[in-house]
Design a protein around this motif. Structure first.
Motif, PDB file in Angstrom:
ATOM      1  N   VAL A   1       0.858  -1.252  -0.033  1.00 55.65           N
ATOM      2  CA  VAL A   1      -0.030  -0.176   0.149  1.00 55.65           C
ATOM      3  C   VAL A   1       0.875   1.134  -0.162  1.00 55.65           C
ATOM      4  CG1 VAL A   1      -2.052  -0.919   1.117  1.00 55.65           C
ATOM      5  CG2 VAL A   1       0.033   0.020   2.649  1.00 55.65           C
ATOM      6  N   GLU A   2       2.033   1.056   0.475  1.00 57.15           N
ATOM      7  CA  GLU A   2       2.824   2.465   0.716  1.00 57.15           C
ATOM      8  C   GLU A   2       3.485   2.961  -0.810  1.00 57.15           C
ATOM      9  OE1 GLU A   2       3.758  -0.097   4.479  1.00 57.15           O
ATOM     10  OE2 GLU A   2       3.580  -0.521   2.179  1.00 57.15           O
ATOM     11  N   ARG A   3       3.785   1.622  -1.528  1.00 58.09           N
ATOM     12  CA  ARG A   3       4.274   2.070  -2.973  1.00 58.09           C
ATOM     13  C   ARG A   3       3.105   2.819  -3.742  1.00 58.09           C
ATOM     14  NH1 ARG A   3       6.724  -2.337  -3.545  1.00 58.09           N
ATOM     15  NH2 ARG A   3       8.702  -1.358  -2.994  1.00 58.09           N
ATOM     16  N   VAL A   4       1.641   2.018  -3.504  1.00 59.58           N
ATOM     17  CA  VAL A   4       0.595   2.635  -4.348  1.00 59.58           C
ATOM     18  C   VAL A   4       0.552   3.878  -4.044  1.00 59.58           C
ATOM     19  CG1 VAL A   4      -2.055   2.444  -4.499  1.00 59.58           C
ATOM     20  CG2 VAL A   4      -0.545   0.516  -4.627  1.00 59.58           C
ATOM     21  N   ALA A   5       0.366   4.356  -2.828  1.00 55.59           N
ATOM     22  CA  ALA A   5       0.423   5.766  -2.366  1.00 55.59           C
ATOM     23  C   ALA A   5       1.696   6.557  -2.935  1.00 55.59           C
ATOM     24  CB  ALA A   5       0.317   5.905  -0.833  1.00 55.59           C
TER      25      ALA A   5
END
Length: 460
Positions: free
Chosen positions: A372-376
């Motif tokens: 999720v951090e990379r998506v953000a």
């Protein structure tokens, strides 16, 4: 609705030593990274690139991932040590055949290849003859470039001469964190300018083969700010900017060393560094400039200093959000770097040749990698890219680093940057949530990442 991102080519990137493996196969000869990683303590748990992602023996997984994402363009490096095998300049037909296969496969899939010619994997035989401190290495590089252009040029339009000369010079020859693991400032300065000299000569060599080639260089630039408005902190940030940014950016674009170079390094060191190099010839006109962006740092003066490259400074710990290895997530810094380059050379196209985040990714019990951090990160940095373009940055292409998890230099296999999760024992690639998000962005053009992830039911 029109977007400032309309017209940007979307890609991803990798490098040979990080993904290929098969270091003893196909006629490849040893590189400085083979030697460096063999020394205990130089990498996490002694990891090496001997196997990596198995992209030499099993390139199908990589090619299928590229096609699945819908990439318009793919940046990868050609290993010098697979093409030229010794001091006599001998050409290795097995290496040529491998890269021709990859290039043809990309073109068959409608993907425009971009070939990087030097991504840090200097043949060891050249290091033993002086490495990047020697003019002979630049000459050998030009020979390699001519061979690569002659053997592969019918399948390649776009070339990057050198990747991140700062890292290869100062982390390879001063901090010792990268191969060849030297710790000497004067040698680092010489290696920096020698790579820029080799770049200028390589541009001319490529154009001599085909005037239609598009050629550039990829440099990493950091966004820096002083910790306070004190003269000492402002001077400290300026020193960091000289070493990390201006030494490369200004020399490449202006054909002269930036102001302050002699004051910082000393006249004797500068004279030795430019011996045999015509600095003016470094500024051979390019067709684009590649910018790799990762770092924002807050800098303060420190008498003893803790930085491994720049004297008399300390870089303060960055607050959340940050990468797993402590790199700041600052998309506003990305915008500032792009606008800085645009202000220096407003008519030269900019390609974002690397941008990404390292995380401790894992596959959960449900069999997915929900990064999720990379998506953000993708959402925020593409917003920052759009802001930079609106401000006048002439950005033509964006390459997310990296296509898949791979050998991350001194971090080995612990730190993961990929859109695809790599199962290293098998070489299998699995799309992460970020791959779903980036794929959706490419497919839908200017539609936001958040919207496309929700629409596809992926984690956001």
């Amino acid at each position: 609705m029109m977007s400032n991102l309309d017209g940007v080519r979307w890609g991803s990137a990798t490098a040979a030593y990080q993904i290929e493996g098969a270091v003893d196969l196909g006629g490849r000869v040893p590189t400085i990274w083979d030697v460096f990683t063999a020394v205990p303590g130089n990498t996490t748990r002694g990891d090496t690139g001997a196997i990596a992602c198995q992209a030499y023996e099993k390139p199908e997984a990589m090619l299928e991932a590229i096609e699945w994402l819908g990439l318009e363009t793919y940046r990868f490096s050609v290993a010098w040590s697979r093409i030229i095998t010794g001091p006599g300049g001998e050409v290795n037909p097995e290496g040529v055949a491998y890269y021709r296969r990859i290039l043809q496969e990309l073109r068959d899939r409608g993907v425009a290849p971009v070939v990087t010619l030097y991504h840090w994997d200097l043949p060891q035989w050249l290091q033993e003859r002086g490495g990047w401190a020697s003019l002979a290495t630049a000459d050998a590089f030009v020979h390699f470039v001519r061979v690569a252009a002659a053997e592969l040029g019918d399948l390649v339009d776009d070339w990057i001469t050198v990747n991140e000369p700062f890292c290869a010079a100062f982390h390879g020859h001063l901090s010792g964190l990268h191969a060849p693991g030297i710790r000497d400032e004067a040698t680092a300065l010489r290696a920096a300018l020698m790579q820029l000299h080799a770049h200028g000569e390589a541009v001319r060599a490529l154009r001599a083969v085909d005037a239609g080639f598009r050629v550039g260089l990829a440099m990493n630039l950091s966004d820096l700010e002083p910790a306070s408005d004190s003269p000492a902190d402002i001077a400290a940030a300026d020193r960091a900017d000289l070493v990390e940014n201006r030494l490369f950016l200004h020399t490449l674009l202006q054909g002269r060393l930036p102001d302050g170079t002699v004051d910082y390094f000393g006249a004797d060191a500068v004279d030795a560094a430019v011996d045999g190099i015509d600095v003016a010839r470094i500024a051979e006109p390019m067709d684009f400039i590649g910018i790799n962006y990762y770092e924002h740092n807050v800098v303060r003066a420190a008498e003893l200093g803790t930085d491994l490259v720049v004297r008399g400074i300390e870089k303060l710990p960055v607050p959340e959000p940050r990468s797993a290895n402590g790199v700041a997530v600052r998309p506003d810094g990305f915008t500032r770097v792009l606008l800085r380059v645009a202000a220096l050379t407003p008519d030269l196209p900019i390609w974002v040749t690397e941008n990404g985040i390292g995380l401790w990714d894992y596959v959960g019990p449900d069999g997915t990698c929900d990064d999720v951090e990379r998506v953000a990160f993708i959402e925020r940095y593409l917003d920052a890219l759009e802001t930079a373009i609106a401000g006048g940055a002439k950005v033509e292409a964006y390459y997310f680093w990296a296509l898949m998890d791979n050998f991350e230099w001194p971090f080995g296999y612990q730190l993961r940057y990929g859109l695809f999760y790599t199962d290293y024992p098998t070489g299998t690639l699995m799309p992460k949530a970020s791959a779903e998000a980036y794929r959706a962005h490419i497919a839908r053009g200017s539609t936001s990442i958040d919207e496309t992830v929700r629409r596809n039911g992926a984690a956001a």
